[in-house]
Write a protein that holds these residues in place. Structure first.
Motif, PDB file in Angstrom:
ATOM      1  N   GLN A 212      16.174 -12.394   2.070  1.00 27.31           N
ATOM      2  CA  GLN A 212      15.654 -13.060   3.276  1.00 27.31           C
ATOM      3  C   GLN A 212      14.208 -13.506   3.075  1.00 27.31           C
ATOM      4  OE1 GLN A 212      16.329  -9.796   5.923  1.00 27.31           O
ATOM      5  NE2 GLN A 212      18.453 -10.343   6.341  1.00 27.31           N
ATOM      6  N   LYS A 213      13.738 -13.407   1.816  1.00 30.35           N
ATOM      7  CA  LYS A 213      12.381 -13.818   1.440  1.00 30.35           C
ATOM      8  C   LYS A 213      11.295 -13.078   2.236  1.00 30.35           C
ATOM      9  CE  LYS A 213      13.485 -18.112  -0.744  1.00 30.35           C
ATOM     10  NZ  LYS A 213      14.790 -17.591  -1.139  1.00 30.35           N
ATOM     11  N   VAL A 214      11.568 -11.838   2.577  1.00 34.17           N
ATOM     12  CA  VAL A 214      10.588 -11.049   3.328  1.00 34.17           C
ATOM     13  C   VAL A 214       9.494 -10.562   2.394  1.00 34.17           C
ATOM     14  CG1 VAL A 214      10.250  -8.937   4.675  1.00 34.17           C
ATOM     15  CG2 VAL A 214      12.330 -10.298   4.988  1.00 34.17           C
ATOM     16  N   LYS A 215       8.247 -10.782   2.802  1.00 35.77           N
ATOM     17  CA  LYS A 215       7.092 -10.232   2.080  1.00 35.77           C
ATOM     18  C   LYS A 215       6.359  -9.315   3.043  1.00 35.77           C
ATOM     19  CE  LYS A 215       6.985 -12.168  -2.041  1.00 35.77           C
ATOM     20  NZ  LYS A 215       7.212 -11.283  -3.182  1.00 35.77           N
ATOM     21  N   LEU A 216       6.196  -8.068   2.652  1.00 35.18           N
ATOM     22  CA  LEU A 216       5.615  -7.081   3.563  1.00 35.18           C
ATOM     23  C   LEU A 216       4.118  -6.912   3.327  1.00 35.18           C
ATOM     24  CD1 LEU A 216       8.406  -4.402   3.011  1.00 35.18           C
ATOM     25  CD2 LEU A 216       8.120  -5.785   5.078  1.00 35.18           C
ATOM     26  N   ALA A 217       3.406  -6.577   4.412  1.00 37.29           N
ATOM     27  CA  ALA A 217       1.990  -6.234   4.261  1.00 37.29           C
ATOM     28  C   ALA A 217       1.861  -4.811   3.723  1.00 37.29           C
ATOM     29  CB  ALA A 217       1.275  -6.348   5.599  1.00 37.29           C
ATOM     30  N   ASP A 409      -8.844  -0.013   1.342  1.00 37.51           N
ATOM     31  CA  ASP A 409      -9.602  -0.849   2.278  1.00 37.51           C
ATOM     32  C   ASP A 409      -8.721  -1.942   2.893  1.00 37.51           C
ATOM     33  OD1 ASP A 409      -9.213  -2.364   0.068  1.00 37.51           O
ATOM     34  OD2 ASP A 409     -11.326  -2.881  -0.261  1.00 37.51           O
ATOM     35  N   SER A 410      -7.406  -1.764   2.785  1.00 43.09           N
ATOM     36  CA  SER A 410      -6.505  -2.742   3.404  1.00 43.09           C
ATOM     37  C   SER A 410      -6.507  -2.536   4.917  1.00 43.09           C
ATOM     38  CB  SER A 410      -5.087  -2.566   2.873  1.00 43.09           C
ATOM     39  OG  SER A 410      -4.545  -1.350   3.352  1.00 43.09           O
ATOM     40  N   GLU A 411      -6.058  -3.565   5.637  1.00 43.72           N
ATOM     41  CA  GLU A 411      -6.027  -3.468   7.092  1.00 43.72           C
ATOM     42  C   GLU A 411      -5.084  -2.334   7.528  1.00 43.72           C
ATOM     43  OE1 GLU A 411      -4.837  -7.107   8.947  1.00 43.72           O
ATOM     44  OE2 GLU A 411      -4.871  -6.163  10.938  1.00 43.72           O
ATOM     45  N   PHE A 412      -3.932  -2.230   6.845  1.00 43.45           N
ATOM     46  CA  PHE A 412      -2.968  -1.211   7.251  1.00 43.45           C
ATOM     47  C   PHE A 412      -3.501   0.195   6.991  1.00 43.45           C
ATOM     48  CE2 PHE A 412       0.952   1.355   6.985  1.00 43.45           C
ATOM     49  CZ  PHE A 412       1.483   1.046   8.235  1.00 43.45           C
ATOM     50  N   LEU A 416      -3.721   3.018   9.766  1.00 41.59           N
ATOM     51  CA  LEU A 416      -3.041   4.281   9.469  1.00 41.59           C
ATOM     52  C   LEU A 416      -4.010   5.466   9.554  1.00 41.59           C
ATOM     53  CD1 LEU A 416      -0.469   5.421   7.935  1.00 41.59           C
ATOM     54  CD2 LEU A 416      -1.639   4.838   5.850  1.00 41.59           C
ATOM     55  N   SER A 417      -5.165   5.330   8.893  1.00 39.54           N
ATOM     56  CA  SER A 417      -6.100   6.454   8.857  1.00 39.54           C
ATOM     57  C   SER A 417      -6.823   6.582  10.191  1.00 39.54           C
ATOM     58  CB  SER A 417      -7.080   6.303   7.696  1.00 39.54           C
ATOM     59  OG  SER A 417      -7.726   5.052   7.768  1.00 39.54           O
ATOM     60  N   GLY A 418      -7.108   5.456  10.834  1.00 38.11           N
ATOM     61  CA  GLY A 418      -7.718   5.507  12.162  1.00 38.11           C
ATOM     62  C   GLY A 418      -6.810   6.241  13.136  1.00 38.11           C
ATOM     63  N   SER A 419      -5.519   5.976  13.037  1.00 29.80           N
ATOM     64  CA  SER A 419      -4.560   6.642  13.932  1.00 29.80           C
ATOM     65  C   SER A 419      -4.507   8.137  13.663  1.00 29.80           C
ATOM     66  CB  SER A 419      -3.158   6.042  13.760  1.00 29.80           C
ATOM     67  OG  SER A 419      -3.183   4.678  14.081  1.00 29.80           O
TER      68      SER A 419
END
Ligand SMILES: [Zn+2]
Length: 492
Positions: A212-217, A409-412, A416-419
């Motif tokens: 399905q050509k999905v590219k994940l962050a 330093d990625s957004e995720f 994740l760590s902020g949560s």
């Protein structure tokens, strides 16, 4: 006044030494101060939609009562058992099944909650539905597939690894959907059904996403948990987030000699040659180094350490040899800094009075990011230094290399760590290396980053329950897991 020459020399030497010390102290202090805390601030209030805790615990207990064991023997039919679990999920999470129409691929499950902004790459939460077998059922305090609730715990194989993740993710998603607020980026839930025997299921899910050509962050899977700080020499608990996992390699080393009768043995038998080779390897392990995930671990925890260790960790250019020797002394930390080496199997002559024509040992290695199977075999040959000994790989080379190292330093990673900071305010965060293999490695071709973390506090004793006896999860810990996923999904 005239200063005698020897005194003058002494004063000069003292002055130089003092100056050197002062400079060193200044450099050490400067480097230490240059390492500010990397801990994220808790910037958001925890947002968790309404959940009925009793019902959530009941659903977990039910899921644990279905023995979805992954057997090494492919002849054992597990279809009915897995079917039963899938039926339970369908009944337990009506909104997900009505609105999102989960896709079952074999016994694996793929769920997509579409986001409102198609430009944003989706994130994927992974878990697995299978469990490892139980060796001695009678030695458990509660039967391993009872899903018993007792003493504030839900008991059963899979309660920590990894039905707790799958069920908590479903609970979080179900309650999120009910709020009616859509995420900006699409959220996937992807559950494999055979992680414990290699993860062909996860591979089929990845193939579907690829088609399905999905590219994940990013992908979030199991791997590490929140552990007591005392395990690392700190007071507060530490949330370890796996940013890479080691590779898996098995080598066979074999010594060949003429066999014959044991009454007239030669100077060296095949067993002697093999023994010497093993001894040489033991004396010269693969080189240790602090880089990648281990370096990140110390970068994150160093600033939180008591002064002396803080200075040492901030000045690794000076303290590294000492640090390495300390880390090498403990199996758990030795595994962080080098490709580990474990001779596990031995074989030689089949009979007591017959010389072995060949002696073999099987060695299991866990490969550090950066090392390759070629490098390792080269090291073996050089250290053994004996042409009569042959080295060859007997596990697939495809899994021998460690995973990529994901960014901190990625957004995720920030979300994740902020949560973690928001849901578990007292906890420190540190990236780390996962020593075992997880399903997440199969997602590497379709994602930017992979993180391996369960939002669950486990004591050192609890860690032994994973794949061991008396696996159980605390009810409050499980409910907090759900809250964490609810909160994190709310940020997507
Ligand atoms: Zn697992």
């Amino acid at each position: 006044m005239k200063i005698p020459p020897h005194l003058r020399l002494f004063l000069l030497a003292s002055f130089v030494l003092l100056f050197a010390f002062a400079t060193l102290a200044a450099v050490l202090t400067w480097n230490t101060l240059q390492q500010p805390s990397r801990q994220p601030a808790a910037s958001k209030a925890v947002i968790a939609p309404v959940l009925d805790p009793e019902q959530a615990l009941r659903r977990l207990s039910q899921a644990l009562s279905v023995p979805t064991i992954s057997w090494q023997d492919p002849a054992i039919d597990t279809k009915q058992t897995f079917d039963k679990l899938h039926q339970q999920l369908e009944q337990g999470f009506p909104e997900i099944y009505k609105q999102l129409k989960p896709e079952r691929i074999g016994q694996n499950l793929l769920i997509r909650w579409p986001g409102t902004d198609a430009k944003l790459k989706p994130v994927l939460f992974a878990a697995h539905l299978d469990v490892v077998p139980v060796e001695n059922r009678n030695s458990w305090q509660k039967p391993p597939f009872s899903g018993a609730r007792s003493g504030g715990f839900v008991w059963g194989r899979g309660s920590l690894d990894d039905k707790n993740s799958a069920m908590a993710l479903l609970e979080a998603l179900e309650t999120r959907i009910k709020t009616g607020r859509l995420p900006k980026r699409s959220i996937y839930l992807a559950f494999g059904a055979d992680e414990e025997i290699g993860g062909k299921g996860a591979q089929s899910l990845v193939r579907r996403l690829k088609s399905q050509k999905v590219k994940l962050a990013a992908v979030l899977d199991e791997g590490m948990v929140i552990v007591p700080g005392s395990m690392i020499g700190l007071n507060p608990p530490v949330a370890l987030i796996g940013i890479a996992e080691k590779g898996y390699l098995t080598l066979e080393i074999k010594a060949e000699q003429l066999g014959g009768h044991a009454s007239m043995p030669p100077q060296e038998t095949a067993v002697d040659i093999l023994g010497t080779a093993l001894q040489r390897l033991r004396n010269q392990p693969l080189p240790a180094r602090i880089e990648g995930p281990a370096a990140e671990l110390f970068n994150w925890l160093g600033p939180e350490m008591p002064t002396l260790r803080r200075v040492a960790l901030a000045n690794r250019w000076l303290a590294e040899p000492l640090l390495l020797s300390q880390l090498a002394a403990k199996p758990s930390t030795n595994a962080l800094i080098r490709t580990s080496f474990a001779p596990t199997m031995l074989s030689a002559s089949p009979k007591e009075n017959v010389l072995a024509s060949q002696a073999k040992s099987v060695i299991n290695l866990r490969v550090l990011p950066g090392d390759t199977p070629e490098m390792i075999q080269e090291h073996f040959k050089r250290v053994i230094n004996d042409d009569r000994v042959k080295v060859r790989a007997i596990s697939p080379l495809a899994t021998a290399k460690a995973s990529r190292v994901s960014r901190t330093d990625s957004e995720f990673f920030k979300l994740l760590s902020g949560s973690v900071k928001e849901v578990f305010p007292q906890v420190l965060i540190a990236p780390n290396l996962v020593l075992a293999a997880t399903d997440s490695r199969h997602y590497e071709p379709i994602t930017e980053d992979i993180y391996r973390f369960q939002p669950l506090f486990l004591s050192e004793k609890d860690l032994d329950r994973i794949h061991g006896r008396n696996e159980r999860i605390s009810e409050s810990g499980y409910l907090r897991m759900i809250q964490y996923y609810q909160h994190l999904m709310g940020k997507m």
